[in-house]
Structure formats: C-alpha cells, structure tokens
Design a protein around this motif. Structure first.
Motif, PDB file in Angstrom:
ATOM      1  N   SER A  52       5.739  30.749-102.096  1.00 47.00           N
ATOM      2  CA  SER A  52       6.506  29.617-101.567  1.00 47.00           C
ATOM      3  C   SER A  52       7.697  30.119-100.779  1.00 47.00           C
ATOM      4  N   GLY A  53       8.363  31.145-101.316  1.00 52.44           N
ATOM      5  CA  GLY A  53       9.525  31.707-100.643  1.00 52.44           C
ATOM      6  C   GLY A  53       9.153  32.240 -99.273  1.00 52.44           C
ATOM      7  N   VAL A  54       7.987  32.916 -99.208  1.00 52.50           N
ATOM      8  CA  VAL A  54       7.541  33.474 -97.936  1.00 52.50           C
ATOM      9  C   VAL A  54       7.291  32.352 -96.933  1.00 52.50           C
ATOM     10  N   VAL A  55       6.615  31.288 -97.394  1.00 55.79           N
ATOM     11  CA  VAL A  55       6.310  30.178 -96.483  1.00 55.79           C
ATOM     12  C   VAL A  55       7.602  29.532 -95.984  1.00 55.79           C
ATOM     13  N   LEU A  56       8.578  29.329 -96.889  1.00 56.41           N
ATOM     14  CA  LEU A  56       9.839  28.712 -96.479  1.00 56.41           C
ATOM     15  C   LEU A  56      10.558  29.581 -95.446  1.00 56.41           C
ATOM     16  N   LYS A  57      10.381  30.904 -95.576  1.00 55.94           N
ATOM     17  CA  LYS A  57      10.970  31.804 -94.612  1.00 55.94           C
ATOM     18  C   LYS A  57      10.389  31.579 -93.216  1.00 55.94           C
ATOM     19  N   TYR A  94      15.838  21.595-100.549  1.00 51.19           N
ATOM     20  CA  TYR A  94      17.270  21.859-100.406  1.00 51.19           C
ATOM     21  C   TYR A  94      17.543  23.264 -99.875  1.00 51.19           C
ATOM     22  N   LEU A  95      16.602  24.202-100.128  1.00 52.64           N
ATOM     23  CA  LEU A  95      16.765  25.564 -99.624  1.00 52.64           C
ATOM     24  C   LEU A  95      16.823  25.606 -98.101  1.00 52.64           C
ATOM     25  N   VAL A  96      16.077  24.730 -97.441  1.00 56.40           N
ATOM     26  CA  VAL A  96      15.959  24.843 -95.989  1.00 56.40           C
ATOM     27  C   VAL A  96      16.368  23.586 -95.222  1.00 56.40           C
ATOM     28  N   GLY A  97      16.475  22.443 -95.908  1.00 65.31           N
ATOM     29  CA  GLY A  97      16.600  21.173 -95.187  1.00 65.31           C
ATOM     30  C   GLY A  97      17.965  20.901 -94.580  1.00 65.31           C
ATOM     31  N   ASP A  98      17.976  20.174 -93.448  1.00 64.81           N
ATOM     32  CA  ASP A  98      19.216  19.699 -92.836  1.00 64.81           C
ATOM     33  C   ASP A  98      19.428  18.218 -93.103  1.00 64.81           C
ATOM     34  N   HIS A  99      18.305  17.532 -93.371  1.00 62.57           N
ATOM     35  CA  HIS A  99      18.378  16.099 -93.603  1.00 62.57           C
ATOM     36  C   HIS A  99      17.308  15.737 -94.624  1.00 62.57           C
ATOM     37  N   PHE A 100      17.623  14.762 -95.479  1.00 61.47           N
ATOM     38  CA  PHE A 100      16.675  14.413 -96.545  1.00 61.47           C
ATOM     39  C   PHE A 100      16.390  12.916 -96.524  1.00 61.47           C
ATOM     40  N   THR A 101      15.113  12.594 -96.447  1.00 63.87           N
ATOM     41  CA  THR A 101      14.696  11.199 -96.510  1.00 63.87           C
ATOM     42  C   THR A 101      13.877  11.031 -97.779  1.00 63.87           C
ATOM     43  N   SER A 157      24.276  16.816-102.796  1.00 60.77           N
ATOM     44  CA  SER A 157      24.116  18.098-103.470  1.00 60.77           C
ATOM     45  C   SER A 157      22.705  18.185-104.036  1.00 60.77           C
ATOM     46  N   LEU A 158      22.325  19.392-104.416  1.00 65.45           N
ATOM     47  CA  LEU A 158      20.983  19.576-104.960  1.00 65.45           C
ATOM     48  C   LEU A 158      20.779  18.710-106.197  1.00 65.45           C
TER      49      LEU A 158
END
Lengths: 289, 343
Positions: free
Chosen positions: A182-187, A210-217, A234-235
């Motif tokens: 998962s970490g690799v894919v998020l990278k 939350y690791l990568v997002g700028d906006h959350f819907t 916050s997370l």
C-alpha cells in the motif's frame, strides 16, 4: 492555486427506483489529490463510474475545464484526459506487461500506415515509463498476472501518466494490498500528483487517505456527509467521521460484554466492519499490554 | 523517485518464455504422432501420403485459423461447421437458379457467410447471451435451412451439378485446383490455409486489432475500461469465421460439382478441437494461430495415418477425444504457469 480540471455540482444518479447518488459536489485541480471516502454502498463506485464515462448522471452538472460534459463511453472520457484505474479490472492478467501498458492506445509503425505494431518501441517505452515512476522491470514480456497486486496498480498508474492523463481516478488502489505494498502504491500516487495530475482517490481507509490527500469528501448512503480541505480536518476527526462517529460509539456499547468491559473495544473490532477496526487502530495508540 | 522500489526478478526469461508458449504442447504432440505413424505405417512416409495428409489438414486448418482467433477473443462458434455447407449451397443454387456466371454465386455466398457472422456477433453484443447459446441457435437454424431450402428448390437433398456452367473452370482453379511439385500433390486449400495462417498470425501478434483480441478474451471489462471496442472486435472475429467458411464452402462445391445439404454438422467441434490442441484456452485470452495449424496437422496425420496403418478407423474419434483432454489439461497448466510465474 492551480487551474480547475473538473467539477461536479449537485450530481445525482438513480438506478430504477434506487437513488444511488444525490447532490454530490467535488472540485479537482491539477497537482491535487482529492480523496473520496465512504463505506460499502455509499455511492463511491457510482461516482467514479460517472466521472469515468461508464454511466451518465441524471441530476446536476459535470464540467471539465468549465465545459459541461456527458460521456457516452470510457473512451470519450479518456480522450478528455480522464484515466481510471479500477481495483480489480486494471489489467488483463494473461497479457504481457507491454501489451497491457499500450492496450487501447497501441503504437503503430508509420511505414505500415500505423497498421503494424511497433513492438520493440512499445517494449522500450514501457520500460522507460515504468522506470520514470521508479519501477524497474526489465522483462516486460512476462504476463502482467505474474506481478503482485501493488505492482499491477503501479503499472496501471504509470500507464495513465504516460498517456497524458490530466485526471487520474483510482478506485480503492490499496484495498487488497498489504501494508508495505500500500505504501508503495501511495508513493506512485504522489508521483502522479507531482507530475501535475489531478488525482481522485477512492478509498475507505482514512489513514491512507490522510497520508496523501489535499481534500476529503465523505459519502454516506449516496449523499455527501462532509467536504473538508486538509487544513480544516485532523486524521482523528476524519477517522471518526468516516467510522460514523456516534454510530460507532453506539455499536461498541451494544457489543460490549458485561463480564469483559476492559476489552470492549477489542470485541467491537471483531465485528465484520473494516471501518470500525480502522478507527479502533487509531484510538489505541498505547502499546498492547 | 529514482530508487527502484519494485525490483522484479528476471531469471531464466528465455527458457520460461519457451515453456510458456501456447504452441509448445501441440508441437510435441505433432512430432509424437508423426513418429508413431512413421514407425507403424510404412506408406505414411511416401510423398503422395504427405499430399493427402496436408489436404486433410488444410480442410480443417482453414477454419481452425478464424475459430482459434475467435476462441482467443473469448467466444465460440457452434455454427462454424454448417455455415460451410450454407456457403457451398448458396453459391451453387444462386448460380444454377439464375443461370449466372458461377462468380456471381461465389460473391453472393461471401455476402451470406459474412452476414451470418455479423448476425452472430451482433446477437452476442446486443443480447449479452453466451456465445454458446447464440451460435447453437444459428447452428440449428442453418442446419434446418440448408435442408429445407435445398429440398424446396431442387426437390432432393443435394444441389444440381454446376460443372457445365460459365465461370466454373476459373472458380475451380481458384478453390479446387492442384499442382504437383516433385511428386507432391498440393491442393488449392493448402495455399489458402497457409495464406490465412500467415495473415491470422500476423494480425494476432503484430497489429492493434490482435492486441484487442487478446484483451477482449482475457478480460472484457478491463479492455472496455481502457477504450477497446469489445463488441466490435468480437463481431469482426465472427466475420473472420464467415470468411473461412466461404473459402472452404467454395472448395467443396468446385471440387465435387454438387453439394449435399446435410453435411458440415459436427465439424465445428473438430475446428474447436484443433484450436484447443493448438493451445487456445476455452476461456479465452490465450492461444495461438500457429498452434491451430499444428492441431489441424495432427488431425490430418491421425485421420490418414490410421488408414495407412490399417487400424480400425472407428477409433479415430476416440483418439481425437483423448488428444483434446490431454491438450486442455496441458493448456490449464501452461496458463497457471504464465499467470503465476516464478516468483
């Protein structure tokens, strides 16, 4: 802020008598990762199918660069720079990596009027494009099914980036993967963002979001349950909202065994809901006894 | 992002690729069948026998090319056997009834077989029914129509001879002539077979359309998601079967002058057997056109070799069935290897 790529305003969709999606709005800019979170059946897949051109919305507006659109097929969406990587149907397992990479956008030789595939160039391009994303794969002739789930996702992402997608839609890219994969894919998701793409990341995992997002819907039963820029949430808040907040407290109360009150959160995790187990993880920051 | 996170091992790539080739099993089987008959049947190695074997193989191989492409594309065509007869009947009856140059019948026949192929593809795309059902339907309808129309027009179950009609000789030259090269008699069907083989294999491996064939058979949804026109691809594959049936039907007509309207039924299974022996997966997405030629060759060698060896030809179908099962098992094994790979 950079330019707006696509915008949904008040979008809705009804299948027969079932209202799958209602009044959903979302804006995506280039170089931005917008996360869509929701439980199973919240309307996430309906939303991506509309963006990707598999289905059409029947309420609201869908605009790309300010222009109203209504796609008849995924091909039309692709031609407007919208590439979708589906969780389970990202690739054709028995086909070699290079054939998968170019599927639907095959490269012909000019000498043959584009009729003959330029297989050598396609192999080389595949290798290069993957290397650019940090994937070192020399033997692009192996069936893509021999790669791991995370590797396949990465090839699909690299493919979208290579073919000039401006918008990348990722459907649960980490759902079937282990922690490391998962970490690799998020990278690679962030690599796509750094390449200037706008990314819509569909997930039910608030930690990954939350690791990568700028906006959350947040979606709940086909409606928007929240829409926050990263700065405003916050997370923990995200996790709680995602898990259903008070619903979860109620659930953990219901599931608590009188004889075993000390371990009540553990028993709530044994229920089949992945969201509740996620939120449990976040709350239990202290080490296990 | 410069560090390679996903190092994929590429160890014995060349050897693995050879072992994962879809044709490998059929090549070994073809050599084995050849050796067996070369040992037990003295006449098998004569040059004249080679011509006979090649002819038998070509009449299967012409259809095995489009049928294998269709199978790689994930579909069946159970009407492939009787549509050959339909092609021959149409050509014969149109020429005879309108007292036209035989070329007119030949062209009307081509339009008919392509229309049948298009109908199969269209029904499949429209109804989303399995191709097994759709083409079983066309198979039964054509079987009935072949008999019914022939009886209604000529009063018997076979067509009238068109051997004395204008254009017959040139049509015969194209579809049913033979040349002798150093004692080896090569029928026209062998050239057609080799031509279709070369084109089919090239299209599959070296064109965009070939890439689509693999994709629609391997995972139609994934193919559609990246913009491959799935229904159109499959329809074109059915048109290919129609074309093959046209060639073979014209051959039957111009080598025998008349056509028996009840023929052809059952051959569709032999085409499928040739494709499977050649390495095509029943489920689609994997296989080879060259393999289908080896499957047709095995069919030709076995059907004639049994006669040369003076065995009871009744056992031929038993042999064919056993080959099919072995091939299907081998294909399943190769597929698993290909999917998993040495990780």
């Amino acid at each position: 802020m950079s330019s707006e790529l696509l915008a949904l305003k008040g979008v809705g969709k009804t299948y027969g008598t079932v209202r799958a999606l209602q009044d959903v709005s979302l804006t995506l800019r280039s170089g931005e990762i917008s996360c869509v979170l929701g439980d199973n059946g919240a309307g996430k897949s309906t939303l991506i199918k509309i963006i990707a051109g598999l289905h059409q919305h029947d309420e609201g507006s869908y605009t790309i660069g300010g222009e109203e659109v209504r796609f008849g097929s995924p091909r039309e969406a692709l031609d407007r720079g919208i590439a979708t990587v589906y969780q389970d149907l990202a690739v054709v397992p028995l086909m070699p990596v290079w054939r998968n990479f170019f599927l639907g956008s095959e490269q012909g030789m000019r000498r043959w009027g584009g009729l003959r595939l330029d297989a050598d160039a396609m192999r080389a391009t595949t290798r290069e494009a993957l290397a650019k994303m940090g994937i070192d794969l020399h033997d692009v002739d192996r069936p893509i099914g021999t790669l791991s789930g995370g590797q396949r996702q990465c090839v699909a992402i690299a493919r979208a980036v290579h073919f000039g997608a401006e918008v990348l839609i990722l459907d649960e890219p980490t759902a079937a993967l282990g922690v490391k994969q998962s970490g690799v894919v998020l990278k690679y998701v962030t690599a796509a963002r750094d390449a200037g793409l706008g990314v819509v990341l569909i997930t039910h995992n608030p930690h990954h979001a939350y690791l990568v997002g700028d906006h959350f819907t947040l979606l709940k039963r086909g409606r928007m349950a929240g829409s926050h820029p990263r700065a405003e949430i916050s997370l923990e808040q995200l996790t709680t909202e995602m898990a259903g907040g008070s619903d979860l407290a109620e659930l953990s109360h219901e599931l608590a065994r009188p004889s075993d009150s000390r371990n009540s959160s553990g028993s709530s995790g044994s229920s089949d809901s992945r969201n509740s187990s996620d939120s449990r993880d976040s709350r239990e920051e202290r080490p296990q006894p | 992002m410069s560090t390679p996170d996903l190092l994929v091992q590429d160890r014995p790539a060349a050897l693995r690729r050879l072992l994962a080739r879809p044709e490998l099993g059929s090549l070994i089987a073809a050599v084995a069948v050849f050796v067996v008959f070369a040992v037990v049947a003295e006449p098998f190695l004569r040059v004249s026998s080679l011509g006979t074997v090649l002819y038998a193989a070509s009449t299967i191989g012409i259809m095995a090319v489009p049928v294998s492409l269709l199978m790689i594309g994930g579909e069946f065509d159970l009407s492939a056997g009787v549509v050959v007869t339909t092609a021959a009947l149409t050509s014969s009856m149109v020429s005879y009834q309108f007292t036209a140059v035989t070329w007119v019948g030949v062209l009307v026949s081509l339009v008919t077989t392509l229309a049948i192929g298009w109908f199969n593809g269209w029904m499949l795309g429209r109804t989303k029914l399995p191709s097994f059902i759709v083409t079983l339907g066309t198979f039964l309808m054509l079987t009935g129509a072949n008999l019914g129309v022939t009886k209604a027009i000529s009063g018997t179950v076979s067509t009238k001879s068109i051997a004395d009609m204008q254009g017959f000789e040139s049509c015969r030259w194209l579809f049913a002539s033979e040349v002798t090269i150093g004692g080896l008699t090569v029928k026209a069907t062998v050239w057609w077979w080799l031509g279709l083989l070369a084109i089919g294999s090239w299209v599959l491996l070296r064109t965009r359309f070939g890439n689509w064939i693999f994709a629609v058979g391997g995972d139609a949804d994934a193919a559609r998601a990246v913009g491959v026109p799935v229904a159109r691809t499959k329809t074109v594959l059915y048109l290919g079967v129609g074309f093959g049936a046209w060639v073979l039907g014209q051959h039957l007509l111009f080598s025998f002058d008349t056509v028996q309207s009840g023929e052809g039924s059952g051959n569709e299974l032999i085409y499928i057997v040739a494709a499977v022996i050649g390495g095509c997966l029943i489920t689609g997405g994997y296989g080879s056109v060259a393999g289908s030629a080896l499957g047709a060759l095995i069919f030709g060698m076995a059907s004639k070799g049994i006669i040369y060896a003076q065995w009871n030809p009744d056992w031929f179908k038993f042999f064919l069935g056993a080959m099919l099962l072995l091939a299907a098992l081998l294909n399943a094994y190769v597929k698993r290897r290909a999917e998993r790979g040495p990780r």
